[in-house]
Design a protein around this motif. Sequence first.
Motif, PDB file in Angstrom:
ATOM      1  N   LEU A 116       0.837  -1.201   0.000  1.00 44.02           N
ATOM      2  CA  LEU A 116       0.000   0.000   0.000  1.00 44.02           C
ATOM      3  C   LEU A 116       0.870   1.247   0.000  1.00 44.02           C
ATOM      4  CD1 LEU A 116      -2.816   1.375   0.355  1.00 44.02           C
ATOM      5  CD2 LEU A 116      -2.514   1.082   2.830  1.00 44.02           C
ATOM      6  N   VAL A 117       0.614   2.131  -0.959  1.00 41.59           N
ATOM      7  CA  VAL A 117       1.262   3.430  -1.012  1.00 41.59           C
ATOM      8  C   VAL A 117       0.206   4.484  -0.706  1.00 41.59           C
ATOM      9  CG1 VAL A 117       2.641   5.050  -2.365  1.00 41.59           C
ATOM     10  CG2 VAL A 117       2.823   2.587  -2.799  1.00 41.59           C
ATOM     11  N   ILE A 118       0.412   5.248   0.368  1.00 46.23           N
ATOM     12  CA  ILE A 118      -0.563   6.231   0.825  1.00 46.23           C
ATOM     13  C   ILE A 118      -0.008   7.627   0.558  1.00 46.23           C
ATOM     14  CG2 ILE A 118      -1.965   7.028   2.783  1.00 46.23           C
ATOM     15  CD1 ILE A 118      -1.107   4.255   4.095  1.00 46.23           C
ATOM     16  N   PHE A 119      -0.787   8.449  -0.124  1.00 47.57           N
ATOM     17  CA  PHE A 119      -0.351   9.787  -0.496  1.00 47.57           C
ATOM     18  C   PHE A 119      -1.079  10.856   0.304  1.00 47.57           C
ATOM     19  CE2 PHE A 119       0.690   7.386  -4.305  1.00 47.57           C
ATOM     20  CZ  PHE A 119       1.881   7.962  -4.743  1.00 47.57           C
ATOM     21  N   ASP A 120      -0.307  11.843   0.755  1.00 53.51           N
ATOM     22  CA  ASP A 120      -0.890  13.128   1.116  1.00 53.51           C
ATOM     23  C   ASP A 120      -1.345  13.794  -0.181  1.00 53.51           C
ATOM     24  OD1 ASP A 120      -1.299  15.622   2.656  1.00 53.51           O
ATOM     25  OD2 ASP A 120       0.459  16.301   1.546  1.00 53.51           O
ATOM     26  N   VAL A 121      -2.117  14.890  -0.072  1.00 51.86           N
ATOM     27  CA  VAL A 121      -2.660  15.537  -1.271  1.00 51.86           C
ATOM     28  C   VAL A 121      -2.018  16.903  -1.509  1.00 51.86           C
ATOM     29  CG1 VAL A 121      -4.753  16.407  -2.378  1.00 51.86           C
ATOM     30  CG2 VAL A 121      -4.821  14.256  -1.109  1.00 51.86           C
ATOM     31  N   ASP A 122      -2.387  17.908  -0.722  1.00 47.19           N
ATOM     32  CA  ASP A 122      -1.885  19.267  -0.935  1.00 47.19           C
ATOM     33  C   ASP A 122      -0.386  19.339  -0.659  1.00 47.19           C
ATOM     34  OD1 ASP A 122      -4.399  20.595  -1.562  1.00 47.19           O
ATOM     35  OD2 ASP A 122      -4.930  20.270   0.535  1.00 47.19           O
ATOM     36  N   GLY A 123       0.383  19.769  -1.657  1.00 48.16           N
ATOM     37  CA  GLY A 123       1.817  19.846  -1.516  1.00 48.16           C
ATOM     38  C   GLY A 123       2.533  18.572  -1.909  1.00 48.16           C
ATOM     39  N   THR A 124       1.778  17.511  -2.165  1.00 43.04           N
ATOM     40  CA  THR A 124       2.368  16.229  -2.553  1.00 43.04           C
ATOM     41  C   THR A 124       1.905  15.820  -3.949  1.00 43.04           C
ATOM     42  OG1 THR A 124       2.515  15.512  -0.249  1.00 43.04           O
ATOM     43  CG2 THR A 124       2.631  13.797  -1.934  1.00 43.04           C
ATOM     44  N   GLU A 167      -0.236  -6.134  -7.210  1.00 45.54           N
ATOM     45  CA  GLU A 167      -0.128  -6.274  -5.749  1.00 45.54           C
ATOM     46  C   GLU A 167      -0.028  -4.943  -5.027  1.00 45.54           C
ATOM     47  OE1 GLU A 167       1.632  -9.782  -7.857  1.00 45.54           O
ATOM     48  OE2 GLU A 167       2.014  -7.607  -7.905  1.00 45.54           O
ATOM     49  N   THR A 168       0.020  -3.843  -5.749  1.00 42.78           N
ATOM     50  CA  THR A 168       0.192  -2.532  -5.125  1.00 42.78           C
ATOM     51  C   THR A 168      -1.131  -1.780  -5.097  1.00 42.78           C
ATOM     52  OG1 THR A 168       2.498  -2.383  -5.824  1.00 42.78           O
ATOM     53  CG2 THR A 168       1.410  -0.328  -5.220  1.00 42.78           C
ATOM     54  N   LEU A 169      -1.557  -1.400  -3.900  1.00 39.11           N
ATOM     55  CA  LEU A 169      -2.754  -0.605  -3.706  1.00 39.11           C
ATOM     56  C   LEU A 169      -2.348   0.836  -3.409  1.00 39.11           C
ATOM     57  CD1 LEU A 169      -4.678  -3.057  -1.319  1.00 39.11           C
ATOM     58  CD2 LEU A 169      -4.778  -2.960  -3.825  1.00 39.11           C
ATOM     59  N   LEU A 170      -3.211   1.764  -3.743  1.00 33.38           N
ATOM     60  CA  LEU A 170      -2.954   3.171  -3.493  1.00 33.38           C
ATOM     61  C   LEU A 170      -4.017   3.751  -2.581  1.00 33.38           C
ATOM     62  CD1 LEU A 170      -2.001   4.450  -7.083  1.00 33.38           C
ATOM     63  CD2 LEU A 170      -0.519   3.443  -5.331  1.00 33.38           C
ATOM     64  N   GLY A 171      -3.620   4.692  -1.743  1.00 31.66           N
ATOM     65  CA  GLY A 171      -4.558   5.341  -0.834  1.00 31.66           C
ATOM     66  C   GLY A 171      -4.216   6.806  -0.649  1.00 31.66           C
ATOM     67  N   VAL A 172      -5.083   7.501   0.072  1.00 36.21           N
ATOM     68  CA  VAL A 172      -4.912   8.917   0.383  1.00 36.21           C
ATOM     69  C   VAL A 172      -5.129   9.120   1.874  1.00 36.21           C
ATOM     70  CG1 VAL A 172      -6.003  11.184   0.150  1.00 36.21           C
ATOM     71  CG2 VAL A 172      -5.534   9.834  -1.884  1.00 36.21           C
ATOM     72  N   ASP A 231      -9.935  13.353 -12.370  1.00 28.67           N
ATOM     73  CA  ASP A 231     -10.276  11.984 -12.763  1.00 28.67           C
ATOM     74  C   ASP A 231      -9.320  10.972 -12.120  1.00 28.67           C
ATOM     75  OD1 ASP A 231     -11.785  10.011 -14.005  1.00 28.67           O
ATOM     76  OD2 ASP A 231     -10.637  10.092 -15.873  1.00 28.67           O
ATOM     77  N   LEU A 232      -9.145  11.109 -10.803  1.00 23.38           N
ATOM     78  CA  LEU A 232      -8.223  10.248 -10.056  1.00 23.38           C
ATOM     79  C   LEU A 232      -8.925   9.228  -9.160  1.00 23.38           C
ATOM     80  CD1 LEU A 232      -5.600  12.888  -8.792  1.00 23.38           C
ATOM     81  CD2 LEU A 232      -5.437  11.424 -10.815  1.00 23.38           C
ATOM     82  N   ARG A 233     -10.220   9.283  -9.076  1.00 22.76           N
ATOM     83  CA  ARG A 233     -10.926   8.481  -8.085  1.00 22.76           C
ATOM     84  C   ARG A 233     -10.613   6.986  -8.199  1.00 22.76           C
ATOM     85  NH1 ARG A 233     -15.464   9.356  -4.821  1.00 22.76           N
ATOM     86  NH2 ARG A 233     -15.729  11.437  -5.718  1.00 22.76           N
ATOM     87  N   SER A 234     -10.455   6.498  -9.425  1.00 22.71           N
ATOM     88  CA  SER A 234     -10.272   5.053  -9.630  1.00 22.71           C
ATOM     89  C   SER A 234      -8.923   4.545  -9.117  1.00 22.71           C
ATOM     90  CB  SER A 234     -10.412   4.709 -11.110  1.00 22.71           C
ATOM     91  OG  SER A 234      -9.399   5.342 -11.876  1.00 22.71           O
ATOM     92  N   PHE A 235      -7.974   5.436  -8.851  1.00 17.44           N
ATOM     93  CA  PHE A 235      -6.657   4.992  -8.402  1.00 17.44           C
ATOM     94  C   PHE A 235      -6.655   4.537  -6.949  1.00 17.44           C
ATOM     95  CE2 PHE A 235      -5.221   7.803 -11.909  1.00 17.44           C
ATOM     96  CZ  PHE A 235      -4.392   6.909 -12.582  1.00 17.44           C
ATOM     97  N   PHE A 236      -7.505   5.120  -6.110  1.00 13.32           N
ATOM     98  CA  PHE A 236      -7.346   4.987  -4.659  1.00 13.32           C
ATOM     99  C   PHE A 236      -8.415   4.097  -4.039  1.00 13.32           C
ATOM    100  CE2 PHE A 236      -5.691   9.218  -5.872  1.00 13.32           C
ATOM    101  CZ  PHE A 236      -4.350   8.978  -5.572  1.00 13.32           C
ATOM    102  N   VAL A 237      -7.957   3.046  -3.364  1.00 14.74           N
ATOM    103  CA  VAL A 237      -8.886   2.096  -2.750  1.00 14.74           C
ATOM    104  C   VAL A 237      -9.238   2.484  -1.318  1.00 14.74           C
ATOM    105  CG1 VAL A 237      -8.077   0.201  -4.195  1.00 14.74           C
ATOM    106  CG2 VAL A 237      -7.034   0.549  -1.947  1.00 14.74           C
TER     107      VAL A 237
END
Length: 227
Positions: free
Chosen positions: A7-15, A110-115, A132-138
């Motif tokens: 799982l790769v988790i991203f911050d949003v603003d500034g990232t 095998e890699t999931l993405l989150g926010v 149009d990013l909604r589909s990336f993040f589980v």
Amino acid sequence: MSRPLRLVIFDVDGTLVDSQGDILAAMTAAFERADHPAPEREAVLGIVGLSLDVAVPRLAPHLPADLHTRIVGWYKEAYMGLRAQTGVAQSSPLYPYALDTLRTLHAVPETLLGVATGKSARGLDKLLDGHDLRSFFVTRQVADHHPSKPHPSMLRAALSETGVAPENAVMVGDTSFDMEMARAAGIPGIGVSWGYHRPEALGAATAIAHDFRDLAGLIDDIWRAPA
């Protein structure tokens, strides 16, 4: 033997996106409505990532709590108005190569993405739909449901929702709050140098990325490293 889920988790603003123009303008407008001098640019960017109910008192600790609450409301009103005027793509543009990197990571089964963000659910939904990013993040963790960063609640929830072990996750963010949150959750953190906190403030980071194109390699290095 199959690889574990990661799982790769991203911050949003500034990232992922650069929304500093509207953040600064909205905070200035909110403080003007409070008949109070607007905080300096560096002070405002320094609290990006915190939930607004924590950020505003840090910017003006001498003001009463009821005025803090009104400033939060005025900030949200101003921010939404600015975004409506220009559209998400101009209001909060993606950083260079952010979309390419998301696509690369998302293509690995095998890699999931989150926010994990200090934004509200409504604000995050607007941004994801605008790009149009909604589909990336589980998994999407927002300020509505958690204590402010650097409390690890957001990351613990993301791990629980996805069933991923902490050692198989990575937090990517631009602020000390992101890196401290990752450390508190037992997750490696990758700080990014293009955001709102200076790289030297990201002392809790496992690694620092200076270009989005380097991110996938840094993530692989962390996961290949012996425990």
